[in-house]
Design an enzyme around this catalytic site. Structure first.
Site, PDB file in Angstrom:
ATOM      1  N   SER A  12      -5.910  20.991 -33.731  1.00 26.96           N
ATOM      2  CA  SER A  12      -5.305  22.240 -33.274  1.00 26.96           C
ATOM      3  C   SER A  12      -3.820  22.075 -32.972  1.00 26.96           C
ATOM      4  O   SER A  12      -3.014  22.974 -33.257  1.00 26.96           O
ATOM      5  CB  SER A  12      -6.047  22.784 -32.045  1.00 26.96           C
ATOM      6  OG  SER A  12      -5.801  21.997 -30.903  1.00 26.96           O
ATOM      7  N   LEU A  86      -3.223   2.221 -29.695  1.00 31.44           N
ATOM      8  CA  LEU A  86      -2.405   1.487 -30.658  1.00 31.44           C
ATOM      9  C   LEU A  86      -1.946   0.157 -30.076  1.00 31.44           C
ATOM     10  O   LEU A  86      -1.709   0.028 -28.876  1.00 31.44           O
ATOM     11  CB  LEU A  86      -1.197   2.339 -31.052  1.00 31.44           C
ATOM     12  CG  LEU A  86      -1.558   3.647 -31.769  1.00 31.44           C
ATOM     13  CD1 LEU A  86      -0.372   4.601 -31.781  1.00 31.44           C
ATOM     14  CD2 LEU A  86      -2.039   3.372 -33.182  1.00 31.44           C
ATOM     15  N   HIS A 102      -0.404  14.851 -24.173  1.00 31.04           N
ATOM     16  CA  HIS A 102      -1.522  14.426 -23.321  1.00 31.04           C
ATOM     17  C   HIS A 102      -1.937  15.583 -22.415  1.00 31.04           C
ATOM     18  O   HIS A 102      -1.084  16.245 -21.821  1.00 31.04           O
ATOM     19  CB  HIS A 102      -1.116  13.226 -22.470  1.00 31.04           C
ATOM     20  CG  HIS A 102      -2.203  12.724 -21.582  1.00 31.04           C
ATOM     21  ND1 HIS A 102      -3.248  11.954 -22.055  1.00 31.04           N
ATOM     22  CD2 HIS A 102      -2.417  12.895 -20.255  1.00 31.04           C
ATOM     23  CE1 HIS A 102      -4.061  11.673 -21.043  1.00 31.04           C
ATOM     24  NE2 HIS A 102      -3.581  12.235 -19.944  1.00 31.04           N
TER      25      HIS A 102
END
Length: 205
Positions: A12, A86, A102
């Protein structure tokens, strides 16, 4: 001036970037069943899958992911619901041009289940944060935040929906600032060159 977007699910925020005219050159996912890949293809955006389950280590996955990213030579790599932690070497490779959205007002509620934790904590204000990615999870320099009130009758779904609406506003704005060269990072803090630029948005409806 292109942007490569990394997703794991519905995409989205990726779609919000496309709707805002952000120059997305490719969308890469670690999951072949990510619904956002179909949305990207429908918009004529190149897509690629690098499945993390096919690699023996995080380092090997991140190296393959970086190889795919470099095919497009992006100015910015944007995480948009990319559900992988990551490695430090990957983050260092893209230092200063790796961005994330976030769903909380960092530094509050880093990690997962942010809306549940906000409701459980009884906070009166919740929201989302755009930040540069560093090796420490959800602790990079903050670029922009959007705040929403937590209402007495809020449920997980109603709160998440209002926060998501703000994500779709603030993420494209922050990326535009970056692409236009308006972001300045000094001593771990981010500022915008334009004096009238607003870093905080509020949902008051």
């Amino acid at each position: 001036m292109s942007v490569v977007v990394l997703i794991s699910g519905r995409g989205s925020n990726m779609l919000a970037l496309l709707d805002a005219g952000v120059p997305v050159s490719a969308v890469i996912s670690n999951r072949s069943d990510a619904a956002g890949l179909t949305l990207a293809r429908q918009r004529g955006v190149a897509t690629r899958v690098v499945e993390h389950t096919k690699f023996a280590s995080r380092d090997a996955f991140d190296a393959a992911l970086a190889n795919e990213i470099e095919r497009h030579a992006p100015k910015l790599v944007a995480l948009a619901g990319f559900m992988r932690v990551l490695t430090a070497s990957f983050v260092a490779r893209y230092e200063g041009r790796l961005m994330n959205i976030h769903p909380s007002l960092l530094p509050a509620f880093p990690g997962l289940e942010t809306h549940e934790r906000a409701l459980a904590a009884g906070v009166k204000v919740h929201g989302c944060t755009v930040h540069f990615v560093t090796a420490e999870l959800d602790h990079g320099p903050i670029i922009a935040q959007a705040a929403v009130p937590v209402r007495p009758l809020d449920t997980l779904d109603t709160l998440a929906e209002r926060v998501l609406r703000q994500e779709h506003i603030v993420y494209p704005r922050a990326i535009r600032w970056f692409l236009d060269g308006k972001l300045v990072v000094r001593d771990g803090a981010v500022s915008v060159k334009d004096d009238d630029a607003q870093l905080v948005y509020s949902d008051r409806d």
